[in-house]
Design a protein around this motif. Structure first.
Motif, PDB file in Angstrom:
ATOM      1  N   SER A  19      -9.921  -1.132  -9.351  1.00  0.00           N
ATOM      2  CA  SER A  19     -10.701   0.122  -9.327  1.00  0.00           C
ATOM      3  C   SER A  19      -9.807   1.342  -9.175  1.00  0.00           C
ATOM      4  O   SER A  19     -10.243   2.384  -8.673  1.00  0.00           O
ATOM      5  N   LEU A  20      -8.556   1.255  -9.626  1.00  0.00           N
ATOM      6  CA  LEU A  20      -7.614   2.362  -9.426  1.00  0.00           C
ATOM      7  C   LEU A  20      -7.987   3.579 -10.262  1.00  0.00           C
ATOM      8  O   LEU A  20      -7.631   4.706  -9.890  1.00  0.00           O
ATOM      9  N   SER A  21      -8.675   3.387 -11.367  1.00  0.00           N
ATOM     10  CA  SER A  21      -9.031   4.543 -12.201  1.00  0.00           C
ATOM     11  C   SER A  21     -10.018   5.465 -11.507  1.00  0.00           C
ATOM     12  O   SER A  21     -10.235   6.594 -11.949  1.00  0.00           O
ATOM     13  N   ARG A  22     -10.609   4.995 -10.404  1.00  0.00           N
ATOM     14  CA  ARG A  22     -11.574   5.827  -9.693  1.00  0.00           C
ATOM     15  C   ARG A  22     -11.112   6.209  -8.285  1.00  0.00           C
ATOM     16  O   ARG A  22     -11.875   6.817  -7.536  1.00  0.00           O
ATOM     17  N   VAL A  23      -9.858   5.851  -7.910  1.00  0.00           N
ATOM     18  CA  VAL A  23      -9.343   6.202  -6.582  1.00  0.00           C
ATOM     19  C   VAL A  23      -8.994   7.693  -6.558  1.00  0.00           C
ATOM     20  O   VAL A  23      -8.142   8.144  -7.342  1.00  0.00           O
ATOM     21  N   PRO A  24      -9.605   8.500  -5.678  1.00  0.00           N
ATOM     22  CA  PRO A  24      -9.391   9.956  -5.681  1.00  0.00           C
ATOM     23  C   PRO A  24      -7.929  10.365  -5.548  1.00  0.00           C
ATOM     24  O   PRO A  24      -7.473  11.286  -6.238  1.00  0.00           O
ATOM     25  N   SER A  25      -7.170   9.703  -4.666  1.00  0.00           N
ATOM     26  CA  SER A  25      -5.778  10.117  -4.453  1.00  0.00           C
ATOM     27  C   SER A  25      -4.934   9.893  -5.702  1.00  0.00           C
ATOM     28  O   SER A  25      -4.064  10.713  -6.034  1.00  0.00           O
ATOM     29  N   ILE A  26      -5.172   8.792  -6.416  1.00  0.00           N
ATOM     30  CA  ILE A  26      -4.426   8.525  -7.648  1.00  0.00           C
ATOM     31  C   ILE A  26      -4.867   9.485  -8.740  1.00  0.00           C
ATOM     32  O   ILE A  26      -4.035  10.016  -9.504  1.00  0.00           O
ATOM     33  N   ARG A  27      -6.158   9.724  -8.831  1.00  0.00           N
ATOM     34  CA  ARG A  27      -6.657  10.666  -9.833  1.00  0.00           C
ATOM     35  C   ARG A  27      -6.054  12.057  -9.613  1.00  0.00           C
ATOM     36  O   ARG A  27      -5.658  12.739 -10.569  1.00  0.00           O
ATOM     37  N   GLN A  28      -5.936  12.473  -8.359  1.00  0.00           N
ATOM     38  CA  GLN A  28      -5.356  13.785  -8.076  1.00  0.00           C
ATOM     39  C   GLN A  28      -3.869  13.803  -8.389  1.00  0.00           C
ATOM     40  O   GLN A  28      -3.341  14.793  -8.921  1.00  0.00           O
ATOM     41  N   ALA A  85       3.155   9.385 -17.299  1.00  0.00           N
ATOM     42  CA  ALA A  85       3.008  10.031 -15.991  1.00  0.00           C
ATOM     43  C   ALA A  85       1.963   9.315 -15.145  1.00  0.00           C
ATOM     44  O   ALA A  85       2.144   9.120 -13.932  1.00  0.00           O
ATOM     45  N   ALA A  86       0.854   8.913 -15.772  1.00  0.00           N
ATOM     46  CA  ALA A  86      -0.187   8.196 -15.037  1.00  0.00           C
ATOM     47  C   ALA A  86       0.337   6.856 -14.526  1.00  0.00           C
ATOM     48  O   ALA A  86       0.062   6.463 -13.381  1.00  0.00           O
ATOM     49  N   VAL A  87       1.085   6.154 -15.360  1.00  0.00           N
ATOM     50  CA  VAL A  87       1.669   4.883 -14.951  1.00  0.00           C
ATOM     51  C   VAL A  87       2.576   5.081 -13.741  1.00  0.00           C
ATOM     52  O   VAL A  87       2.549   4.292 -12.777  1.00  0.00           O
ATOM     53  N   LEU A  88       3.378   6.131 -13.761  1.00  0.00           N
ATOM     54  CA  LEU A  88       4.287   6.398 -12.642  1.00  0.00           C
ATOM     55  C   LEU A  88       3.527   6.738 -11.363  1.00  0.00           C
ATOM     56  O   LEU A  88       3.973   6.398 -10.259  1.00  0.00           O
ATOM     57  N   CYS A  89       2.391   7.379 -11.487  1.00  0.00           N
ATOM     58  CA  CYS A  89       1.580   7.678 -10.302  1.00  0.00           C
ATOM     59  C   CYS A  89       1.054   6.395  -9.665  1.00  0.00           C
ATOM     60  O   CYS A  89       1.038   6.256  -8.436  1.00  0.00           O
ATOM     61  N   VAL A  90       0.625   5.451 -10.496  1.00  0.00           N
ATOM     62  CA  VAL A  90       0.185   4.164  -9.965  1.00  0.00           C
ATOM     63  C   VAL A  90       1.366   3.418  -9.355  1.00  0.00           C
ATOM     64  O   VAL A  90       1.241   2.808  -8.284  1.00  0.00           O
ATOM     65  N   LEU A  91       2.512   3.475 -10.019  1.00  0.00           N
ATOM     66  CA  LEU A  91       3.699   2.814  -9.480  1.00  0.00           C
ATOM     67  C   LEU A  91       4.070   3.406  -8.124  1.00  0.00           C
ATOM     68  O   LEU A  91       4.438   2.671  -7.190  1.00  0.00           O
ATOM     69  N   ASP A  92       3.972   4.717  -7.981  1.00  0.00           N
ATOM     70  CA  ASP A  92       4.218   5.360  -6.684  1.00  0.00           C
ATOM     71  C   ASP A  92       3.323   4.756  -5.607  1.00  0.00           C
ATOM     72  O   ASP A  92       3.783   4.435  -4.493  1.00  0.00           O
ATOM     73  N   ALA A  93       2.030   4.624  -5.931  1.00  0.00           N
ATOM     74  CA  ALA A  93       1.073   4.091  -4.960  1.00  0.00           C
ATOM     75  C   ALA A  93       1.394   2.647  -4.601  1.00  0.00           C
ATOM     76  O   ALA A  93       1.297   2.236  -3.433  1.00  0.00           O
ATOM     77  N   GLU A 116       4.389   1.205  -4.736  1.00  0.00           N
ATOM     78  CA  GLU A 116       5.623   1.183  -3.943  1.00  0.00           C
ATOM     79  C   GLU A 116       5.370   1.593  -2.499  1.00  0.00           C
ATOM     80  O   GLU A 116       6.019   1.078  -1.579  1.00  0.00           O
ATOM     81  N   ARG A 117       4.427   2.496  -2.278  1.00  0.00           N
ATOM     82  CA  ARG A 117       4.105   2.921  -0.912  1.00  0.00           C
ATOM     83  C   ARG A 117       3.235   1.906  -0.177  1.00  0.00           C
ATOM     84  O   ARG A 117       3.036   2.034   1.029  1.00  0.00           O
ATOM     85  N   GLY A 118       2.711   0.934  -0.890  1.00  0.00           N
ATOM     86  CA  GLY A 118       1.805  -0.022  -0.270  1.00  0.00           C
ATOM     87  C   GLY A 118       0.377   0.469  -0.191  1.00  0.00           C
ATOM     88  O   GLY A 118      -0.460  -0.157   0.473  1.00  0.00           O
ATOM     89  N   ASP A 119       0.087   1.558  -0.901  1.00  0.00           N
ATOM     90  CA  ASP A 119      -1.252   2.147  -0.820  1.00  0.00           C
ATOM     91  C   ASP A 119      -2.317   1.294  -1.500  1.00  0.00           C
ATOM     92  O   ASP A 119      -3.515   1.508  -1.281  1.00  0.00           O
ATOM     93  N   VAL A 120      -1.906   0.340  -2.329  1.00  0.00           N
ATOM     94  CA  VAL A 120      -2.863  -0.455  -3.106  1.00  0.00           C
ATOM     95  C   VAL A 120      -3.085  -1.830  -2.478  1.00  0.00           C
ATOM     96  O   VAL A 120      -3.948  -2.587  -2.906  1.00  0.00           O
ATOM     97  N   ASP A 121      -2.329  -2.144  -1.432  1.00  0.00           N
ATOM     98  CA  ASP A 121      -2.439  -3.469  -0.817  1.00  0.00           C
ATOM     99  C   ASP A 121      -3.858  -3.771  -0.354  1.00  0.00           C
ATOM    100  O   ASP A 121      -4.343  -4.907  -0.473  1.00  0.00           O
TER     101      ASP A 121
END
Length: 392
Positions: free
Chosen positions: A40-49, A282-290, A292-297
């Motif tokens: 459901s990452l396409s709808r996560v507000p922090s990733i969308r922002q 750029a969108a791919v890199l934003c998900v990769l950032d999340a 790497e931070r463990g935000d998607v665990d």
């Protein structure tokens, strides 16, 4: 004349109930248990922002192929970061997993080589194999190591190629998916790789694993099934797509540097296509950032919890040891269209999958669990499917 032939073909499909149509309207308010957006990452507000902020600094389109004007430091940076994240020697971006699979299988097998593949691999692999230069292409029964051994032994005898393979003058390619998109089964990679080792030495055996439905779902930080099984070193190539659990678009091939250079020179879908748009990179890199931070665990853990809850509510066993069950759950039905329509009337977005996408007699409704689904939704969905007229 041509128009009459085209219309006749469509009419024939219509008569057989197999005509495909777009279905983009009328699903507002339905609970999504159909799309491949597993986390459901396409709808996560922090990733969308984060994506919205990143787009302020990049071009919309790339302007040309990678080999002409479409390359950029952003593409190179993404490939370097993706290779590092997945522990791969090199990476090469593609516009889609389909383009990547066609590229891999039309270019890498050399004249005289052998390709064996799981019977359930994706259509893109089939299309690549059909256009390959391999001397022989054979399928083996899904996830069946014994049948792979039988098929390999047979094709080597047929071509009288055993000695040439052992001497490294012919290569053997094994094409697999980590999670099979219509069945939700997880690849028996260790057993299949063990069979291949019996027939071909290290330099002549190559495993291609399509991680389209495994990445994001399995492994440390969503690195995929190969990593989860501690077998990331086994495939020669891993294909990672961004259109499923990553909620983006595009794909990347993880491979040795020499193979990357070879693909840049010979992969026609890459050479003759406009490069992946910078806004997508750029969108791919934003998900990769999340990631790497463990935000998607948390989303990954929730996805597995919801999948287990659906299996429990359906009263169905799952055999996926040592990994959790995949979020793809097929519900077989003799009347898949009718079943899908009834489930949709109950408030759930599902799709019927029929021949030729799946073999005749294996028609189904394909369920996909998401991190945003709730336990209550899983129980309600199971109750709808358990109704007497569900044709399970």
């Amino acid at each position: 004349m041509l128009e009459a032939q085209l219309q006749a073909a469509l009419t024939r499909r219509e008569r057989l109930g197999l005509r495909r149509t777009l279905q983009s309207q009328g699903h507002a308010g339905l609970v999504d248990v159909s799309s491949n957006d597993y986390l459901s990452l396409s709808r996560v507000p922090s990733i969308r922002q984060a994506v919205a902020d990143a787009l302020a600094d990049v071009r919309i389109g790339s302007g040309g192929s990678r080999l002409l004007d479409g390359d950029s430091p952003l593409h190179a940076r993404a490939e370097a970061r993706l290779a590092a994240y997945f522990g791969a020697p090199a990476a090469l971006l593609f516009n889609s997993g389909y383009d990547a699979n066609v590229s891999l299988l039309t270019t890498l097998p050399q004249p005289g080589d052998i390709v064996v593949h799981d019977a359930l691999v994706h259509a893109s692999m089939h299309d690549g194999i059909r256009a390959s230069r391999a001397a022989a292409v054979r399928a083996f029964r899904h996830n069946d190591a014994g049948d792979l051994e039988r098929v390999l032994r047979g094709v080597l005898e047929e071509l009288d190629a055993t000695d040439e393979v052992q001497a490294g003058r012919r290569n053997v390619f094994l094409a697999l998916e980590s999670v099979y998109s219509m069945d939700g089964t997880v690849c028996s990679l260790r057993a299949l790789a063990g069979v291949l080792e019996k027939f071909a030495p290290r330099g002549a055996r190559h495993i291609l694993v399509d991680e389209a439905h495994g990445v994001g779902v399995y492994g440390r930080g969503g690195r995929g099934v190969c990593e989860a099984l501690q077998l990331a070193h086994v495939p020669s190539v891993r294909l990672i797509t961004f259109g499923k659990a990553w909620g983006c678009a595009g794909a990347v091939v993880l491979c040795p540097p020499l193979w990357r250079e070879y693909l840049l020179n010979y992969a026609r879908p890459l050479i003759y296509s406009t490069a992946l748009a910078p806004m997508q990179v750029a969108a791919v890199l934003c998900v990769l950032d999340a990631l790497e931070r463990g935000d998607v665990d948390e989303q990954i853990a929730t996805l597995h919890t919801r999948t287990r809850q659906l299996y429990a509510a359906l009263g169905r066993p799952y055999v996926c040891d040592p990994l959790p069950p995949a979020p793809i759950v097929p519900v077989y039905s003799a009347q898949p269209l009718e079943l899908a329509a009834r489930v949709q009337r109950a408030g759930f977005l599902v799709r019927a999958v029929r021949y030729p996408t799946v073999p005749r007699g294996e028609e189904r409704v394909r369920l996909c669990v998401h991190a945003h689904n709730t336990r209550e939704e899983m129980e309600q969905l199971a109750a709808v499917l358990a109704a007497p007229d569900a044709s399970l």
